[in-house]
Enzyme design. Structure first.
Site, PDB file in Angstrom:
ATOM      1  N   ARG A 233      70.330  83.530   6.836  1.00  0.00           N
ATOM      2  CA  ARG A 233      70.255  83.602   5.379  1.00  0.00           C
ATOM      3  C   ARG A 233      71.323  82.694   4.786  1.00  0.00           C
ATOM      4  NH1 ARG A 233      65.990  85.431   6.014  1.00  0.00           N
ATOM      5  NH2 ARG A 233      65.036  87.354   5.173  1.00  0.00           N
ATOM      6  N   GLU A 262      66.692  79.628  -2.608  1.00  0.00           N
ATOM      7  CA  GLU A 262      65.633  78.806  -2.048  1.00  0.00           C
ATOM      8  C   GLU A 262      64.437  78.791  -3.005  1.00  0.00           C
ATOM      9  OE1 GLU A 262      66.568  79.551   2.696  1.00  0.00           O
ATOM     10  OE2 GLU A 262      64.889  80.610   1.754  1.00  0.00           O
ATOM     11  N   HIS A 284      63.646  76.161   5.891  1.00  0.00           N
ATOM     12  CA  HIS A 284      63.396  77.555   6.272  1.00  0.00           C
ATOM     13  C   HIS A 284      62.131  77.664   7.128  1.00  0.00           C
ATOM     14  CE1 HIS A 284      64.507  81.890   4.957  1.00  0.00           C
ATOM     15  NE2 HIS A 284      63.917  81.911   6.152  1.00  0.00           N
TER      16      HIS A 284
END
Length: 322
Positions: A233, A262, A284
């Site tokens: 994260r 994000e 990601h």
């Protein structure tokens, strides 16, 4: 039974969502903004979310809501305390990324430890021809064998990363909780862990205890100038502190698959690091092998069906304060 999927576009369109084995009405939204959540879940019995935040106000207004099926492992986007107060079951996905995330971690480690990106870009710029010999040595190349890998998080992914590291001849350290000066066996005190690691990789959840786990103080303790990998994260690492550490040479390289928030805009601190040859940022996707995403989708439906059958699985425990 009303089921609402808030962000189907976060799961690859090549992934098959098998039919749910009980009578229901499924409403699918590709994306859902924060101000659309309350309206869209108002009549839902079950809500599926990957990254859309479910906060207290929206949860309190959803009078029929009985289950939140998170299409991911992390549940920091769900107010677990609010769900607990209403008796809402929250389930997550577990174990699906046991291959894809560790493989991505080592893809980043190999690329950075051997300066792959830097050499590719220099070849593209004509440096090889200009060198007038069969090779050149502009960037460092180091073996992994004999080096020390520090892992934050001793769960499924941390253990999987450790197995690969040991197969490569690396020494493995697991970090103790920050501030724990007398950790249990098998764990290294956090500050010593930072000082002794050649590569550090993060595999822990984001919560109030781990937010900014790595910041200015921690970078100053990294005496071996390690590579820092984060596929967990974005909030685990203070991004401005990372920028300073990279620019000042406190660490040798970094590979990140996550940012906070994000997606990042062009002013994000990590986007500003992309001019450096020793920094890699991927969008990601460490979790996103085709095999892993299909396993996630299958487990998501399993969780929903198990709840309907009265045997919830992968239930996430709400904080004790709830």
């Amino acid at each position: 039974m009303q089921i609402v999927f808030l962000d189907r576009e976060t799961i690859s369109p090549r992934t098959v969502l098998r039919p749910i084995a009980f009578d229901h009405q499924l409403t699918i939204y590709g994306r859902t903004s924060r101000d659309q959540v309350a309206e869209r879940i108002a009549n839902a019995d079950i809500v599926i979310t990957n990254k859309v935040p479910l906060r207290q106000e929206a949860i309190e207004q959803a009078s029929n809501l009985r289950m939140v099926a998170v299409a991911a492992t992390g549940t920091d986007n769900v107010d677990l305390a609010a769900c607990a107060l209403k008796g809402i079951v929250v389930s997550n996905i577990r174990g699906y990324a046991i291959n894809t995330v560790p493989e991505h971690v080592f893809a980043l480690i190999f690329a950075l430890r051997r300066s792959i990106v830097a050499y590719r870009e220099s070849v593209k710029a004509g440096r090889w021809y200009d060198a007038q010999q069969f090779c050149y040595f502009d960037y460092p190349i180091k073996d992994l064998a004999g080096s020390t890998l520090g892992i934050v998080g001793n769960g499924t992914l941390g253990k999987a990363v450790a197995r690969i590291a040991q197969a490569l001849g690396m020494r493995v350290l697991f970090a103790a909780r920050k501030g724990d000066v007398h950790p249990p066996g098998g764990y290294t005190p956090f500050d010593q862990f930072l000082a002794d690691s050649d590569v550090i990789t993060l595999h822990c959840p984001l919560n109030e205890q781990t937010r900014d786990l790595i910041s200015t103080r921690e970078f100053a303790l990294m005496h071996r100038k390690p590579i820092l990998i984060n596929t967990a994260r974005g909030g685990l690492v203070n991004e401005q502190a990372l920028t300073n550490a990279m620019r000042q040479g406190q660490i040798s390289a970094a590979g990140f698959d996550v940012t906070a928030p994000e997606p990042p805009d062009n002013q994000n601190a990590l986007i500003q690091l992309l001019d450096l040859p020793n920094f890699i940022l991927t969008p990601h996707v460490a979790w996103a092998s085709e095999q892993a995403i299909q396993a996630l989708a299958d487990q998501l439906i399993d969780n929903i069906e198990a709840y309907q059958q009265g045997s919830p699985r992968n239930a996430v425990t709400a904080p004790a304060s709830a």
